[in-house]
Design an enzyme around this catalytic site. Structure first.
Site, short mmCIF file in Angstrom:
data_model
loop_
_atom_site.label_atom_id
_atom_site.label_comp_id
_atom_site.label_asym_id
_atom_site.label_seq_id
_atom_site.Cartn_x
_atom_site.Cartn_y
_atom_site.Cartn_z
N GLU A 6 0.81 -13.50 12.43
CA GLU A 6 1.30 -12.31 13.11
C GLU A 6 1.18 -11.13 12.14
O GLU A 6 1.41 -11.29 10.94
CB GLU A 6 2.75 -12.48 13.54
CG GLU A 6 2.96 -13.61 14.54
CD GLU A 6 2.23 -13.37 15.85
OE1 GLU A 6 2.21 -12.21 16.31
OE2 GLU A 6 1.67 -14.34 16.40
N ASP B 268 0.83 -1.20 0.00
CA ASP B 268 0.00 0.00 0.00
C ASP B 268 0.87 1.26 0.00
O ASP B 268 1.94 1.28 0.62
CB ASP B 268 -0.90 0.00 1.24
CG ASP B 268 -2.02 1.02 1.15
OD1 ASP B 268 -2.30 1.51 0.04
OD2 ASP B 268 -2.60 1.34 2.20
N ASN C 77 -10.32 -2.75 -6.61
CA ASN C 77 -9.51 -1.87 -7.46
C ASN C 77 -10.11 -1.67 -8.86
O ASN C 77 -9.77 -0.71 -9.55
CB ASN C 77 -8.09 -2.41 -7.61
CG ASN C 77 -7.26 -2.25 -6.35
OD1 ASN C 77 -6.30 -3.00 -6.14
ND2 ASN C 77 -7.62 -1.31 -5.49
N TRP C 78 -11.01 -2.57 -9.27
CA TRP C 78 -11.67 -2.39 -10.57
C TRP C 78 -12.51 -1.12 -10.57
O TRP C 78 -12.85 -0.60 -11.64
CB TRP C 78 -12.57 -3.59 -10.90
CG TRP C 78 -11.83 -4.86 -11.19
CD1 TRP C 78 -11.85 -6.01 -10.44
CD2 TRP C 78 -10.97 -5.15 -12.30
NE1 TRP C 78 -11.05 -6.98 -11.01
CE2 TRP C 78 -10.52 -6.48 -12.16
CE3 TRP C 78 -10.57 -4.40 -13.41
CZ2 TRP C 78 -9.65 -7.07 -13.09
CZ3 TRP C 78 -9.71 -4.99 -14.33
CH2 TRP C 78 -9.26 -6.31 -14.17
#
Length: 241
Positions: A208, A21, A69-70
Site C-alpha cells: 500500500e 524526501d 545521489n552520488w
C-alpha cells in the site's frame, strides 16, 4: 479520542518502508543551509525508529542514500557521508539499549572507508538484537539490485548449476539484497512527490502506498498515525478478488 486510544485500533504493518524526501526543501522553507536540513532529517530518523518500536512495527526500511545521489555535488555527498558515519556512531548505544538490529542494503562497497567501517561495526554489534529491524538503503537503486540478481542467476546457468526453466520469482527474490526480509506492507513517501524513485521496485509489488506533503524533517507521530489509519482502512486483495 486520545492519540493512544486511536492507535490501539490501527492495523500495524509488519514492514514499513519510507522514502525520506524533502530535507532540501525544508531548509529552503526555513531559510537555513541544506546541511541543516539533512541534520534535522537525521533527527527524524531516530524519531521514526522510536515510534515503530512503540507501535510494534517489526521492520522499517529507510531510503537513506540512492545510487543517483552520488551525482550530487562533492561537497554535499561528503557532508552526507560524514553525517551518516556520525549518526551511526552516536546512535549505536541507543540501538543496543532498545534492542534494535541494523541492516543495510545497496552497493555498500561504494561507501567511503570511514563510513563503511562504522556501518560494519553497527551491523556486527546489533546482530543479536531482536526487538526491531531497521534497514538502511545506502547507495541503493532497485534497478541495479534486480540487475545484480539476474546476473547471479545467469552465471549459475552458464556454469551448469541452474536451468533457465528453474528460475522463479521466488528464486530471483532470494538473490536480492532483501533476501530473508518480508516485503513492505506500507510505503510512505514524504514531500508530496508522486513517484517511487527506483526504490524497492520488486518488493513493493503489492505494498500500500501513502504520500504526504509533509517534508521529512517535520514527519512525526501525527503523520505516522495518519498513514496507519489510511492503511487500516484499505482492503488488501493482492489481485485475488
Amino acid at each position: 479520542m486520545s492519540s493512544d486510544t486511536a492507535t490501539e485500533a490501527l492495523k500495524i504493518p509488519q514492514h514499513l518502508a519510507i522514502i525520506m524526501d524533502g530535507n532540501g526543501r525544508w531548509a529552503e522553507k526555513n531559510k537555513v543551509s541544506r546541511s541543516k536540513g539533512h541534520e534535522t532529517g537525521g533527527q527524524s530518523v531516530q524519531r521514526i525508529i522510536d515510534l515503530c518500536i512503540e507501535k510494534g512495527i517489526p521492520w522499517l526500511t529507510l531510503y537513506a542514500f540512492s545510487t543517483e545521489n552520488w551525482g550530487r555535488s562533492k561537497l554535499e555527498v561528503s557532508y552526507l557521508m560524514n553525517m551518516l558515519a556520525k549518526f551511526l556512531k552516536e546512535r549505536l548505544p541507543e540501538l543496543m539499549a532498545k534492542n534494535v538490529r541494523l541492516h543495510a542494503i545497496g552497493e555498500l562497497d561504494m561507501l567511503p572507508k570511514k563510513c563503511r567501517k562504522q556501518l560494519d561495526e553497527c551491523l556486527e554489534k546489533t546482530a543479536g538484537n531482536t526487538a526491531m529491524h531497521t534497514v538502511l538503503a545506502l547507495s541503493y537503486g532497485s534497478r541495479q539490485e534486480i540487475t545484480a540478481a539476474a546476473r547471479k542467476l545467469a552465471e549459475q546457468v552458464q556454469q551448469g548449476l541452474l536451468r533457465p526453466q528453474d528460475i522463479t520469482p521466488e528464486l530471483l527474490g532470494q538473490n536480492l539484497y532483501t533476501a530473508g526480509m518480508p516485503d513492505p506492507d506500507l510505503l510512505i513517501r514524504t514531500s508530496g512527490e508522486m513517484r517511487i524513485s527506483n526504490y524497492l521496485l520488486w518488493q513493493i509489488s503489492y505494498s500500500e502506498i501513502w504520500v504526504t506533503d509533509v517534508l521529512w524533517p517535520d514527519f512525526g507521530r501525527e503523520e505516522l498515525d495518519e498513514a496507519l489509519r489510511a492503511y487500516t482502512a484499505r482492503n488488501r486483495r493482492f489481485g485475488k478478488r
